[in-house]
Design a protein around this motif. Sequence first.
Motif, PDB file in Angstrom:
ATOM      1  N   PRO A  65       0.838  -1.198   0.000  1.00  0.00           N
ATOM      2  CA  PRO A  65       0.000   0.000   0.000  1.00  0.00           C
ATOM      3  C   PRO A  65       0.876   1.252   0.000  1.00  0.00           C
ATOM      4  CG  PRO A  65       0.068  -0.963   2.202  1.00  0.00           C
ATOM      5  CD  PRO A  65       0.858  -1.875   1.307  1.00  0.00           C
ATOM      6  N   ASP A  66       0.347   2.334  -0.531  1.00  0.00           N
ATOM      7  CA  ASP A  66       1.066   3.611  -0.519  1.00  0.00           C
ATOM      8  C   ASP A  66       0.824   4.253   0.843  1.00  0.00           C
ATOM      9  OD1 ASP A  66       2.395   5.903  -1.117  1.00  0.00           O
ATOM     10  OD2 ASP A  66       0.824   6.742  -2.402  1.00  0.00           O
ATOM     11  N   ASP A  67       1.652   3.879   1.815  1.00  0.00           N
ATOM     12  CA  ASP A  67       1.422   4.289   3.197  1.00  0.00           C
ATOM     13  C   ASP A  67       2.773   4.526   3.865  1.00  0.00           C
ATOM     14  OD1 ASP A  67       0.863   4.278   6.032  1.00  0.00           O
ATOM     15  OD2 ASP A  67      -1.041   3.280   5.603  1.00  0.00           O
ATOM     16  N   PRO A  68       3.006   5.737   4.361  1.00  0.00           N
ATOM     17  CA  PRO A  68       4.311   6.055   4.964  1.00  0.00           C
ATOM     18  C   PRO A  68       4.612   5.252   6.236  1.00  0.00           C
ATOM     19  CG  PRO A  68       2.740   7.843   5.347  1.00  0.00           C
ATOM     20  CD  PRO A  68       2.080   6.897   4.406  1.00  0.00           C
ATOM     21  N   ARG A  69       3.585   4.611   6.795  1.00  0.00           N
ATOM     22  CA  ARG A  69       3.798   3.835   8.031  1.00  0.00           C
ATOM     23  C   ARG A  69       4.378   2.451   7.750  1.00  0.00           C
ATOM     24  NH1 ARG A  69      -2.134   3.768  10.245  1.00  0.00           N
ATOM     25  NH2 ARG A  69      -2.408   3.326   8.016  1.00  0.00           N
ATOM     26  N   VAL A  70       4.465   2.086   6.451  1.00  0.00           N
ATOM     27  CA  VAL A  70       4.931   0.742   6.082  1.00  0.00           C
ATOM     28  C   VAL A  70       6.403   0.765   5.689  1.00  0.00           C
ATOM     29  CG1 VAL A  70       4.637  -1.190   4.485  1.00  0.00           C
ATOM     30  CG2 VAL A  70       2.633   0.067   5.280  1.00  0.00           C
ATOM     31  N   LEU A  71       7.157  -0.156   6.278  1.00  0.00           N
ATOM     32  CA  LEU A  71       8.545  -0.390   5.884  1.00  0.00           C
ATOM     33  C   LEU A  71       8.608  -1.799   5.302  1.00  0.00           C
ATOM     34  CD1 LEU A  71      11.680   0.024   5.937  1.00  0.00           C
ATOM     35  CD2 LEU A  71      11.612  -0.844   8.287  1.00  0.00           C
ATOM     36  N   PHE A  72       8.993  -1.922   4.031  1.00  0.00           N
ATOM     37  CA  PHE A  72       9.052  -3.230   3.383  1.00  0.00           C
ATOM     38  C   PHE A  72      10.483  -3.756   3.368  1.00  0.00           C
ATOM     39  CE2 PHE A  72       9.255  -5.960  -0.524  1.00  0.00           C
ATOM     40  CZ  PHE A  72       8.412  -6.969  -0.056  1.00  0.00           C
ATOM     41  N   VAL A  73      10.656  -4.993   3.812  1.00  0.00           N
ATOM     42  CA  VAL A  73      11.967  -5.643   3.825  1.00  0.00           C
ATOM     43  C   VAL A  73      11.903  -6.849   2.889  1.00  0.00           C
ATOM     44  CG1 VAL A  73      13.737  -6.763   5.242  1.00  0.00           C
ATOM     45  CG2 VAL A  73      12.336  -4.932   6.231  1.00  0.00           C
ATOM     46  N   PRO A  74      12.586  -6.804   1.729  1.00  0.00           N
ATOM     47  CA  PRO A  74      12.466  -7.889   0.746  1.00  0.00           C
ATOM     48  C   PRO A  74      13.374  -9.086   1.058  1.00  0.00           C
ATOM     49  CG  PRO A  74      13.860  -6.155  -0.132  1.00  0.00           C
ATOM     50  CD  PRO A  74      13.428  -5.701   1.239  1.00  0.00           C
ATOM     51  N   HIS A  75      13.239  -9.609   2.268  1.00  0.00           N
ATOM     52  CA  HIS A  75      14.097 -10.722   2.702  1.00  0.00           C
ATOM     53  C   HIS A  75      13.298 -11.719   3.534  1.00  0.00           C
ATOM     54  CE1 HIS A  75      17.891  -9.029   1.276  1.00  0.00           C
ATOM     55  NE2 HIS A  75      17.404  -7.860   1.637  1.00  0.00           N
ATOM     56  N   ASN A  76      13.893 -12.873   3.770  1.00  0.00           N
ATOM     57  CA  ASN A  76      13.279 -13.907   4.598  1.00  0.00           C
ATOM     58  C   ASN A  76      13.187 -13.440   6.048  1.00  0.00           C
ATOM     59  OD1 ASN A  76      13.361 -16.443   6.381  1.00  0.00           O
ATOM     60  ND2 ASN A  76      13.054 -17.334   4.367  1.00  0.00           N
ATOM     61  N   PHE A  77      12.105 -13.831   6.708  1.00  0.00           N
ATOM     62  CA  PHE A  77      11.903 -13.415   8.102  1.00  0.00           C
ATOM     63  C   PHE A  77      12.931 -14.000   9.078  1.00  0.00           C
ATOM     64  CE2 PHE A  77       8.655 -16.865   7.349  1.00  0.00           C
ATOM     65  CZ  PHE A  77       9.285 -17.865   8.091  1.00  0.00           C
ATOM     66  N   ARG A  78      13.768 -14.946   8.599  1.00  0.00           N
ATOM     67  CA  ARG A  78      14.805 -15.477   9.483  1.00  0.00           C
ATOM     68  C   ARG A  78      15.791 -14.371   9.863  1.00  0.00           C
ATOM     69  NH1 ARG A  78      16.773 -20.149   5.932  1.00  0.00           N
ATOM     70  NH2 ARG A  78      17.619 -20.885   7.888  1.00  0.00           N
ATOM     71  N   HIS A  79      15.810 -13.276   9.074  1.00  0.00           N
ATOM     72  CA  HIS A  79      16.709 -12.148   9.352  1.00  0.00           C
ATOM     73  C   HIS A  79      15.982 -11.027  10.104  1.00  0.00           C
ATOM     74  CE1 HIS A  79      19.397 -14.220   6.662  1.00  0.00           C
ATOM     75  NE2 HIS A  79      18.575 -14.095   5.651  1.00  0.00           N
ATOM     76  N   LEU A  80      14.938 -11.366  10.818  1.00  0.00           N
ATOM     77  CA  LEU A  80      14.083 -10.388  11.499  1.00  0.00           C
ATOM     78  C   LEU A  80      14.873  -9.357  12.301  1.00  0.00           C
ATOM     79  CD1 LEU A  80      11.241  -9.467  12.527  1.00  0.00           C
ATOM     80  CD2 LEU A  80      11.454 -11.178  14.326  1.00  0.00           C
ATOM     81  N   GLN A  81      15.623  -9.816  13.293  1.00  0.00           N
ATOM     82  CA  GLN A  81      16.296  -8.896  14.204  1.00  0.00           C
ATOM     83  C   GLN A  81      17.337  -8.026  13.488  1.00  0.00           C
ATOM     84  OE1 GLN A  81      18.005 -10.847  17.612  1.00  0.00           O
ATOM     85  NE2 GLN A  81      17.621  -9.088  18.913  1.00  0.00           N
ATOM     86  N   ARG A  82      18.036  -8.646  12.547  1.00  0.00           N
ATOM     87  CA  ARG A  82      19.072  -7.927  11.802  1.00  0.00           C
ATOM     88  C   ARG A  82      18.498  -6.714  11.082  1.00  0.00           C
ATOM     89  NH1 ARG A  82      21.459 -10.772   6.575  1.00  0.00           N
ATOM     90  NH2 ARG A  82      22.138  -8.942   5.475  1.00  0.00           N
ATOM     91  N   PHE A  83      17.360  -6.908  10.405  1.00  0.00           N
ATOM     92  CA  PHE A  83      16.789  -5.793   9.645  1.00  0.00           C
ATOM     93  C   PHE A  83      16.053  -4.796  10.536  1.00  0.00           C
ATOM     94  CE2 PHE A  83      17.716  -8.550   6.058  1.00  0.00           C
ATOM     95  CZ  PHE A  83      18.277  -7.623   5.176  1.00  0.00           C
ATOM     96  N   LEU A  84      15.513  -5.259  11.651  1.00  0.00           N
ATOM     97  CA  LEU A  84      14.916  -4.311  12.598  1.00  0.00           C
ATOM     98  C   LEU A  84      15.998  -3.371  13.124  1.00  0.00           C
ATOM     99  CD1 LEU A  84      12.419  -6.522  14.668  1.00  0.00           C
ATOM    100  CD2 LEU A  84      11.868  -4.880  12.867  1.00  0.00           C
ATOM    101  N   ARG A  85      17.142  -3.953  13.513  1.00  0.00           N
ATOM    102  CA  ARG A  85      18.249  -3.129  14.026  1.00  0.00           C
ATOM    103  C   ARG A  85      18.764  -2.168  12.964  1.00  0.00           C
ATOM    104  NH1 ARG A  85      21.482  -7.949  17.182  1.00  0.00           N
ATOM    105  NH2 ARG A  85      20.417  -7.762  19.184  1.00  0.00           N
ATOM    106  N   LEU A  86      18.844  -2.674  11.730  1.00  0.00           N
ATOM    107  CA  LEU A  86      19.310  -1.850  10.617  1.00  0.00           C
ATOM    108  C   LEU A  86      18.458  -0.596  10.468  1.00  0.00           C
ATOM    109  CD1 LEU A  86      21.560  -2.251   8.406  1.00  0.00           C
ATOM    110  CD2 LEU A  86      19.731  -3.040   6.893  1.00  0.00           C
ATOM    111  N   HIS A  87      17.156  -0.734  10.764  1.00  0.00           N
ATOM    112  CA  HIS A  87      16.223   0.393  10.662  1.00  0.00           C
ATOM    113  C   HIS A  87      15.960   1.031  12.027  1.00  0.00           C
ATOM    114  CE1 HIS A  87      15.378  -0.127   6.387  1.00  0.00           C
ATOM    115  NE2 HIS A  87      15.423  -1.423   6.597  1.00  0.00           N
TER     116      HIS A  87
END
Length: 302
Positions: A65-87
């Motif tokens: 959706p065109d929504d500023p509240r959304v952050l899309f991560v095009p990766h497998n959820f096994r990398h959850l913490q890594r990408f949360l920290r990155l952001h």
Amino acid sequence: MQEEAYHIPVLLAECLEALQIDPAGTYVDCTFGGGGHSRAILDKLGPDGRLVAFDQDADAAQNLPDDPRVLFVPHNFRHLQRFLRLHKINSVNGVLADLGVSSHQFDEAERGFSIRFDADLDMRMDARSERTAAQLLQTYSEQQLHKLFEQYGEVTNARTLAKTIVTLRATMPMQTIQQFKAAIQGVVKGNPNKYLAQVFQALRIEVNDEMGALKQLLEQLPEVLVQGGRAAIITFHSLEDRLVKQFFKQGSFEPEEDHPFENKKQVSLLKVITKKPIVPTMEEQKRNSRSRSAKLRVAERI
């Protein structure tokens, strides 16, 4: 692309109720897909709320959706913490994962997930990964094939099937769905469609390392959830459900051992909310036949 055509969200109302959404909270949809669950979460979030959507399948991005509240991560959820920290996200209020293959993946013939079509035996959810189902059939030993068909597909004659594949693969091509079906035709037992569905499920799970990814996701939940934050996981077969149930209950995948002189009981940082899994109503099952085997388990960070 219409979300309904892409994937009908399973147990939608039950997931929203389970997550107890805080309008100002941060939530993760580990399996964005058609975006059905995500859109429903966004509807309950206020302007300060945030949604992090993971999906390793490139096709899913077109449903954002065109929504500023959304952050899309095009990766497998096994990398959850890594990408949360990155952001710069240290913790979240809720995590949702719908582990089913999307209807879109099943319905796109060239993806090679479905026994209904003829296409290359691919089955990769992430096209960036190297190994396809056809490669796996060519390279795995008889023992490896036996184990994966037995464990991931609960195929009754897994040993015979593995032996047949290894014997025939030198002389018979197994690059496409039809070629593979023709090669193993002589060992298919019972209802052919059910048998082949079990075989394909086993291959898909192995190609995408679905069990490994699920374990890694579960292990990260106590670290990423705020106190009182909730995890809602929808599974579609007994192997996944067993892992989720066990981890929610005891915080590990090791079987509990009874030592008369030692008290080394693993303490889970998650409290089980669903003593029994939540399953779709008969009405939902009629409306969406793919929801029949769905089970939702919920846990809360203590």
